[in-house]
Scaffold this active site. Structure first.
Site, PDB file in Angstrom:
ATOM      1  N   HIS A   1      -9.827   1.364   4.658  1.00 53.58           N
ATOM      2  CA  HIS A   1      -8.514   1.528   5.602  1.00 53.58           C
ATOM      3  C   HIS A   1      -8.668   2.376   6.543  1.00 53.58           C
ATOM      4  CE1 HIS A   1      -4.247   2.553   6.381  1.00 53.58           C
ATOM      5  NE2 HIS A   1      -3.926   1.418   5.451  1.00 53.58           N
TER       6      HIS A   1
ATOM      7  N   GLY B   1       1.644   1.925  10.879  1.00 51.69           N
ATOM      8  CA  GLY B   1       2.832   2.896  10.728  1.00 51.69           C
ATOM      9  C   GLY B   1       3.434   3.266  12.261  1.00 51.69           C
TER      10      GLY B   1
ATOM     11  N   GLU C   1      -5.892  -5.357  10.145  1.00 47.47           N
ATOM     12  CA  GLU C   1      -4.961  -4.253  10.363  1.00 47.47           C
ATOM     13  C   GLU C   1      -5.230  -3.500  11.715  1.00 47.47           C
ATOM     14  OE1 GLU C   1      -3.016  -3.008   6.810  1.00 47.47           O
ATOM     15  OE2 GLU C   1      -4.485  -1.772   6.953  1.00 47.47           O
TER      16      GLU C   1
ATOM     17  N   GLU D   1      -6.928   4.692   7.812  1.00 42.83           N
ATOM     18  CA  GLU D   1      -6.544   6.139   7.603  1.00 42.83           C
ATOM     19  C   GLU D   1      -7.878   6.642   6.910  1.00 42.83           C
ATOM     20  OE1 GLU D   1      -2.971   5.684   5.285  1.00 42.83           O
ATOM     21  OE2 GLU D   1      -2.209   5.078   7.170  1.00 42.83           O
TER      22      GLU D   1
ATOM     23  N   GLY E   1       2.762  -1.436   4.439  1.00 36.64           N
ATOM     24  CA  GLY E   1       2.620   0.012   4.043  1.00 36.64           C
ATOM     25  C   GLY E   1       3.979   0.329   3.651  1.00 36.64           C
TER      26      GLY E   1
ATOM     27  N   ASN F   1       0.958  -1.152  -0.104  1.00 35.12           N
ATOM     28  CA  ASN F   1      -0.019  -0.024  -0.121  1.00 35.12           C
ATOM     29  C   ASN F   1       0.962   0.992   0.008  1.00 35.12           C
ATOM     30  OD1 ASN F   1      -1.841   1.874   0.443  1.00 35.12           O
ATOM     31  ND2 ASN F   1      -2.369   1.614   2.459  1.00 35.12           N
ATOM     32  N   TRP F   2       0.792   1.989  -1.196  1.00 32.07           N
ATOM     33  CA  TRP F   2       1.839   3.208  -1.150  1.00 32.07           C
ATOM     34  C   TRP F   2       1.360   4.354  -0.742  1.00 32.07           C
ATOM     35  CZ3 TRP F   2       4.112   2.532  -6.934  1.00 32.07           C
ATOM     36  CH2 TRP F   2       4.885   1.533  -7.103  1.00 32.07           C
ATOM     37  N   LYS F   3       0.095   4.379  -0.281  1.00 24.94           N
ATOM     38  CA  LYS F   3      -0.509   5.547   0.306  1.00 24.94           C
ATOM     39  C   LYS F   3      -0.184   6.770  -0.557  1.00 24.94           C
ATOM     40  CE  LYS F   3       0.379   3.671   4.726  1.00 24.94           C
ATOM     41  NZ  LYS F   3      -0.070   3.428   6.128  1.00 24.94           N
TER      42      LYS F   3
ATOM     43  N   SER G   1       2.888  -2.641  10.554  1.00 26.74           N
ATOM     44  CA  SER G   1       4.199  -2.612  10.814  1.00 26.74           C
ATOM     45  C   SER G   1       4.911  -3.837  10.352  1.00 26.74           C
ATOM     46  CB  SER G   1       4.718  -2.297  12.263  1.00 26.74           C
ATOM     47  OG  SER G   1       3.969  -0.922  12.516  1.00 26.74           O
TER      48      SER G   1
HETATM   49  C1  PEP Z   1      -1.026   0.201   5.775  1.00 26.59           C
HETATM   50  O1  PEP Z   1      -1.003   1.274   5.606  1.00 26.59           O
HETATM   51  O2  PEP Z   1      -1.870  -0.622   5.497  1.00 26.59           O
HETATM   52  C2  PEP Z   1       0.021  -0.505   6.676  1.00 26.59           C
HETATM   53  C3  PEP Z   1      -0.031  -1.675   7.168  1.00 26.59           C
HETATM   54  O3  PEP Z   1       1.052   0.258   6.959  1.00 26.59           O
HETATM   55  P1  PEP Z   1       2.487   0.148   7.713  1.00 26.59           P
HETATM   56  O4  PEP Z   1       2.938  -1.263   6.979  1.00 26.59           O
HETATM   57  O5  PEP Z   1       3.305   1.151   7.417  1.00 26.59           O
HETATM   58  O6  PEP Z   1       2.076  -0.143   9.144  1.00 26.59           O
END
Ligand code: PEP
Length: 236
Positions: free
Chosen positions: A92, A167, A161, A94, A220, A7-9, A199
């Site tokens: 998600h 993050g 998640e 976010e 992420g 997931n590049w956000k 993470s």
């Molecule tokens: C995500 O954005 O779905 C995610 C899992 O981010 P990260 O791996 O940075 O925690």
């Protein structure tokens, strides 16, 4: 074979995105895993072309629930389909936290994605306070019930998640993730991939994939550099 989704956000210009695909493509081919990337809207069409002949699948990070209309700044499922997106992240945390998305809204998006031929990757997960209050199972059940209401819960993927793990550098344990997967599994068919996200990095990814309840990972920040993503997708 694991399903490994990046997931590049809101990161990467087109040049950066194309360079990433070129770097990762030979490694993806060797990996034996299913490799998927949820990229910014602006990169979808170019990356779909660029990834042709590789086993990298390109998708989106969001969409609107309406088929079309006067919704300034929004993107419809058929537009994503039109540029070659094969899947879309929905719900998600976010989106839920920063943009106020509700389970009912996400449910309408899941329906729209399915009828448009785009595979939803539904994200669910609890807050830190909810876990501390032993509410994780209840929260997951509510999210899954409401987000999947009236859907054929076979042609999709689900990512657990935990919000406190996204993050933060503080991943859940594989055991915690596996317990959440068991709850998720009761809502979806046997063949639906259940992923863990939060993470994940090249050091801890294997410990999740060794657990048979966990079919893959949503990644992420560790999907942003080709080196760290390459290490994860190379895991057997
Ligand atoms: C995500 O954005 O779905 C995610 C899992 O981010 P990260 O791996 O940075 O925690």
């Amino acid at each position: 074979m694991a399903v490994l989704v990046g997931n590049w956000k809101m990161y990467k210009t087109l040049d950066q995105a194309e360079a990433f695909i070129d770097q990762i493509a030979p490694i993806a081919k060797e990996s034996g895993n299913k490799i998927m990337l949820a990229v910014p809207y602006t990169a979808i069409k170019t990356l779909v072309e660029r990834a042709k002949g590789t086993n990298i699948v390109i998708g989106a990070q969001n969409m609107n629930d309406a088929s079309e209309g006067a919704f300034t700044g929004e993107v419809a499922a058929l537009m994503l389909k039109d540029v070659g997106a094969e899947f879309v992240l929905l719900g998600h945390s976010e989106r839920r936290q920063l943009f106020g998305e509700t389970n009912a809204f996400i449910n309408r998006k899941v329906h729209r994605a399915l009828e448009s031929g785009i595979m939803p990757l539904l994200c669910v997960g609890e807050t830190y306070e909810e876990r501390q209050g032993n509410q994780t199972e209840e929260v997951l059940k509510t999210q899954l019930t409401e987000c999947l209401a009236g859907c054929d819960a076979k042609s999709l993927m689900v990512a657990y998640e935990p919000i406190w793990a996204i993050g933060t550098g503080l991943a859940a344990t594989p055991q915690m993730a596996a317990e959440a997967m068991k709850v998720c599994r009761t809502f979806v068919g046997d063949t639906v991939p259940l992923l863990y996200g939060g993470s994940v990095n090249s050091e801890n990814a294997k410990s999740f994939l060794e657990n048979k309840e966990i079919n893959g990972l949503l990644i992420g920040s560790a999907s942003l550099t080709a080196d760290s993503f390459a290490k994860i997708i190379s895991l057997k």
